[in-house]
Design a protein around this motif. Structure first.
Motif, PDB file in Angstrom:
ATOM      1  N   ARG A  11     109.618  55.884  50.018  1.00 36.35           N
ATOM      2  CA  ARG A  11     108.217  55.443  49.969  1.00 36.35           C
ATOM      3  C   ARG A  11     107.795  54.913  51.330  1.00 36.35           C
ATOM      4  O   ARG A  11     108.538  54.175  51.974  1.00 36.35           O
ATOM      5  CB  ARG A  11     108.051  54.348  48.919  1.00 36.35           C
ATOM      6  CG  ARG A  11     108.277  54.836  47.509  1.00 36.35           C
ATOM      7  CD  ARG A  11     108.157  53.694  46.493  1.00 36.35           C
ATOM      8  NE  ARG A  11     108.371  54.186  45.153  1.00 36.35           N
ATOM      9  CZ  ARG A  11     109.560  54.280  44.564  1.00 36.35           C
ATOM     10  NH1 ARG A  11     110.641  53.888  45.202  1.00 36.35           N
ATOM     11  NH2 ARG A  11     109.669  54.757  43.342  1.00 36.35           N
ATOM     12  N   PHE A  12     106.574  55.301  51.732  1.00 41.85           N
ATOM     13  CA  PHE A  12     106.055  54.812  53.015  1.00 41.85           C
ATOM     14  C   PHE A  12     104.545  55.014  53.070  1.00 41.85           C
ATOM     15  O   PHE A  12     103.968  55.708  52.236  1.00 41.85           O
ATOM     16  CB  PHE A  12     106.750  55.506  54.193  1.00 41.85           C
ATOM     17  CG  PHE A  12     106.497  56.990  54.311  1.00 41.85           C
ATOM     18  CD1 PHE A  12     105.568  57.489  55.221  1.00 41.85           C
ATOM     19  CD2 PHE A  12     107.192  57.898  53.528  1.00 41.85           C
ATOM     20  CE1 PHE A  12     105.338  58.850  55.352  1.00 41.85           C
ATOM     21  CE2 PHE A  12     106.983  59.259  53.648  1.00 41.85           C
ATOM     22  CZ  PHE A  12     106.059  59.744  54.559  1.00 41.85           C
ATOM     23  N   GLN A  13     103.933  54.368  54.055  1.00 37.78           N
ATOM     24  CA  GLN A  13     102.513  54.539  54.328  1.00 37.78           C
ATOM     25  C   GLN A  13     102.384  55.247  55.672  1.00 37.78           C
ATOM     26  O   GLN A  13     103.202  55.049  56.563  1.00 37.78           O
ATOM     27  CB  GLN A  13     101.786  53.201  54.398  1.00 37.78           C
ATOM     28  CG  GLN A  13     101.697  52.484  53.080  1.00 37.78           C
ATOM     29  CD  GLN A  13     100.913  51.185  53.214  1.00 37.78           C
ATOM     30  OE1 GLN A  13     100.911  50.554  54.270  1.00 37.78           O
ATOM     31  NE2 GLN A  13     100.241  50.809  52.152  1.00 37.78           N
ATOM     32  N   ALA A  14     101.335  56.042  55.801  1.00 41.14           N
ATOM     33  CA  ALA A  14     101.082  56.732  57.063  1.00 41.14           C
ATOM     34  C   ALA A  14      99.590  57.014  57.168  1.00 41.14           C
ATOM     35  O   ALA A  14      98.868  56.976  56.174  1.00 41.14           O
ATOM     36  CB  ALA A  14     101.876  58.028  57.145  1.00 41.14           C
ATOM     37  N   VAL A  28     100.442  64.614  58.584  1.00 40.16           N
ATOM     38  CA  VAL A  28     101.105  63.317  58.603  1.00 40.16           C
ATOM     39  C   VAL A  28     102.310  63.423  59.524  1.00 40.16           C
ATOM     40  O   VAL A  28     103.089  64.370  59.416  1.00 40.16           O
ATOM     41  CB  VAL A  28     101.582  62.908  57.186  1.00 40.16           C
ATOM     42  CG1 VAL A  28     102.492  61.689  57.236  1.00 40.16           C
ATOM     43  CG2 VAL A  28     100.400  62.659  56.264  1.00 40.16           C
ATOM     44  N   VAL A  29     102.441  62.476  60.437  1.00 40.89           N
ATOM     45  CA  VAL A  29     103.658  62.339  61.227  1.00 40.89           C
ATOM     46  C   VAL A  29     104.455  61.229  60.561  1.00 40.89           C
ATOM     47  O   VAL A  29     103.957  60.111  60.381  1.00 40.89           O
ATOM     48  CB  VAL A  29     103.357  61.998  62.707  1.00 40.89           C
ATOM     49  CG1 VAL A  29     104.654  61.746  63.465  1.00 40.89           C
ATOM     50  CG2 VAL A  29     102.554  63.117  63.359  1.00 40.89           C
ATOM     51  N   MET A  30     105.663  61.553  60.166  1.00 40.33           N
ATOM     52  CA  MET A  30     106.490  60.592  59.448  1.00 40.33           C
ATOM     53  C   MET A  30     107.078  59.559  60.404  1.00 40.33           C
ATOM     54  O   MET A  30     107.462  59.903  61.526  1.00 40.33           O
ATOM     55  CB  MET A  30     107.611  61.331  58.719  1.00 40.33           C
ATOM     56  CG  MET A  30     107.075  62.331  57.703  1.00 40.33           C
ATOM     57  SD  MET A  30     108.325  63.445  57.051  1.00 40.33           S
ATOM     58  CE  MET A  30     109.298  62.306  56.117  1.00 40.33           C
ATOM     59  N   VAL A  34     111.791  56.903  58.289  1.00 40.84           N
ATOM     60  CA  VAL A  34     111.655  57.745  57.096  1.00 40.84           C
ATOM     61  C   VAL A  34     112.307  59.097  57.355  1.00 40.84           C
ATOM     62  O   VAL A  34     113.095  59.603  56.553  1.00 40.84           O
ATOM     63  CB  VAL A  34     110.169  57.908  56.697  1.00 40.84           C
ATOM     64  CG1 VAL A  34     109.998  58.964  55.613  1.00 40.84           C
ATOM     65  CG2 VAL A  34     109.590  56.575  56.246  1.00 40.84           C
ATOM     66  N   SER A  35     111.989  59.682  58.485  1.00 39.99           N
ATOM     67  CA  SER A  35     112.539  60.978  58.853  1.00 39.99           C
ATOM     68  C   SER A  35     114.066  60.948  58.885  1.00 39.99           C
ATOM     69  O   SER A  35     114.725  61.913  58.480  1.00 39.99           O
ATOM     70  CB  SER A  35     111.992  61.394  60.212  1.00 39.99           C
ATOM     71  OG  SER A  35     112.477  62.645  60.597  1.00 39.99           O
ATOM     72  N   TRP A  68     106.861  66.114  60.811  1.00 39.19           N
ATOM     73  CA  TRP A  68     105.446  66.097  60.458  1.00 39.19           C
ATOM     74  C   TRP A  68     105.228  67.175  59.397  1.00 39.19           C
ATOM     75  O   TRP A  68     106.044  68.073  59.247  1.00 39.19           O
ATOM     76  CB  TRP A  68     104.547  66.344  61.676  1.00 39.19           C
ATOM     77  CG  TRP A  68     104.592  67.751  62.185  1.00 39.19           C
ATOM     78  CD1 TRP A  68     105.509  68.308  63.033  1.00 39.19           C
ATOM     79  CD2 TRP A  68     103.674  68.803  61.871  1.00 39.19           C
ATOM     80  NE1 TRP A  68     105.224  69.629  63.271  1.00 39.19           N
ATOM     81  CE2 TRP A  68     104.104  69.960  62.557  1.00 39.19           C
ATOM     82  CE3 TRP A  68     102.535  68.888  61.070  1.00 39.19           C
ATOM     83  CZ2 TRP A  68     103.427  71.178  62.474  1.00 39.19           C
ATOM     84  CZ3 TRP A  68     101.873  70.098  60.992  1.00 39.19           C
ATOM     85  CH2 TRP A  68     102.315  71.221  61.685  1.00 39.19           C
ATOM     86  N   PHE A  69     104.134  67.043  58.642  1.00 37.73           N
ATOM     87  CA  PHE A  69     103.787  68.097  57.696  1.00 37.73           C
ATOM     88  C   PHE A  69     102.280  68.198  57.530  1.00 37.73           C
ATOM     89  O   PHE A  69     101.538  67.244  57.737  1.00 37.73           O
ATOM     90  CB  PHE A  69     104.482  67.924  56.341  1.00 37.73           C
ATOM     91  CG  PHE A  69     104.090  66.699  55.571  1.00 37.73           C
ATOM     92  CD1 PHE A  69     103.098  66.750  54.602  1.00 37.73           C
ATOM     93  CD2 PHE A  69     104.740  65.495  55.797  1.00 37.73           C
ATOM     94  CE1 PHE A  69     102.754  65.621  53.884  1.00 37.73           C
ATOM     95  CE2 PHE A  69     104.405  64.369  55.079  1.00 37.73           C
ATOM     96  CZ  PHE A  69     103.407  64.425  54.121  1.00 37.73           C
TER      97      PHE A  69
END
Length: 180
Positions: A11-14, A28-30, A34-35, A68-69
């Motif tokens: 779980r994370f915010q971006a 989104v760049v993680m 997280v990555s 990123w995605f």
């Protein structure tokens, strides 16, 4: 497509970023932390939710030891978000396989030995071959890589050699430029 039960969700915010090239998609760049929890520094398939809306995506290395995605307009609508907004994400590595690009699939269909080898190699090895083919920047290079992949597979090669999955050392991968 919720996150698979076998992997603990991350779980994370971006921030949802808009590409400088325009279009109705965002990305989104993680965060690096997280990555680092993903199973590969290279391309990885994930399942997750963005503000509660389910999705499956292929995350690509950004060349800076993260991923990123792309977030298509349909997912933005389902999640009720737009570029520039903070989003809540929950992701996990997917148990599904990375889709085989049409050009590689067609070439494998016409090369029985390569197709047999493809069917015997691991999911991660297939992902690496796909990544090697799709990261080519020019159409001519991609075509050459499709043919080379089939040739190498037919000769018994199971993995792509000397391929920097992360893009960190070769600097061949990067996230899109952000609109200003």
């Amino acid at each position: 497509m919720p996150a698979p039960k076998s992997a603990a969700p991350i779980r994370f915010q971006a921030k949802l970023l808009q590409p400088a090239e325009g279009g109705d998609w965002a990305f989104v760049v993680m965060p690096k932390a997280v990555s680092a929890q993903l199973p590969s520094r290279g391309q990885t398939l994930i399942d997750g939710t963005l503000n509660g809306a389910s999705f499956r995506a292929t995350v690509d290395p950004d060349g800076l030891k993260s991923h990123w995605f792309r977030v298509e307009a349909k997912l933005q609508t389902a999640a009720k978000v737009k570029g520039g907004e903070e989003v809540e994400l929950e992701i996990a590595p997917s148990e599904a396989e990375t889709p085989v690009p049409a050009d590689l699939k067609k070439a494998l269909a016409t090369a029985p030995k390569a197709k047999a080898a493809w069917n015997e190699i691991t999911i991660n090895a297939r992902r690496d071959w796909i990544h090697w083919v799709t990261c080519a920047k020019q159409a001519e290079t991609r075509t050459k890589r499709v043919h080379a992949a089939c040739d190498m597979l037919a000769k018994g090669k199971r993995r792509v050699c000397c391929f920097d999955r992360s893009g960190f050392y070769s600097k061949q991968f990067s996230a899109p430029k952000v609109a200003t």
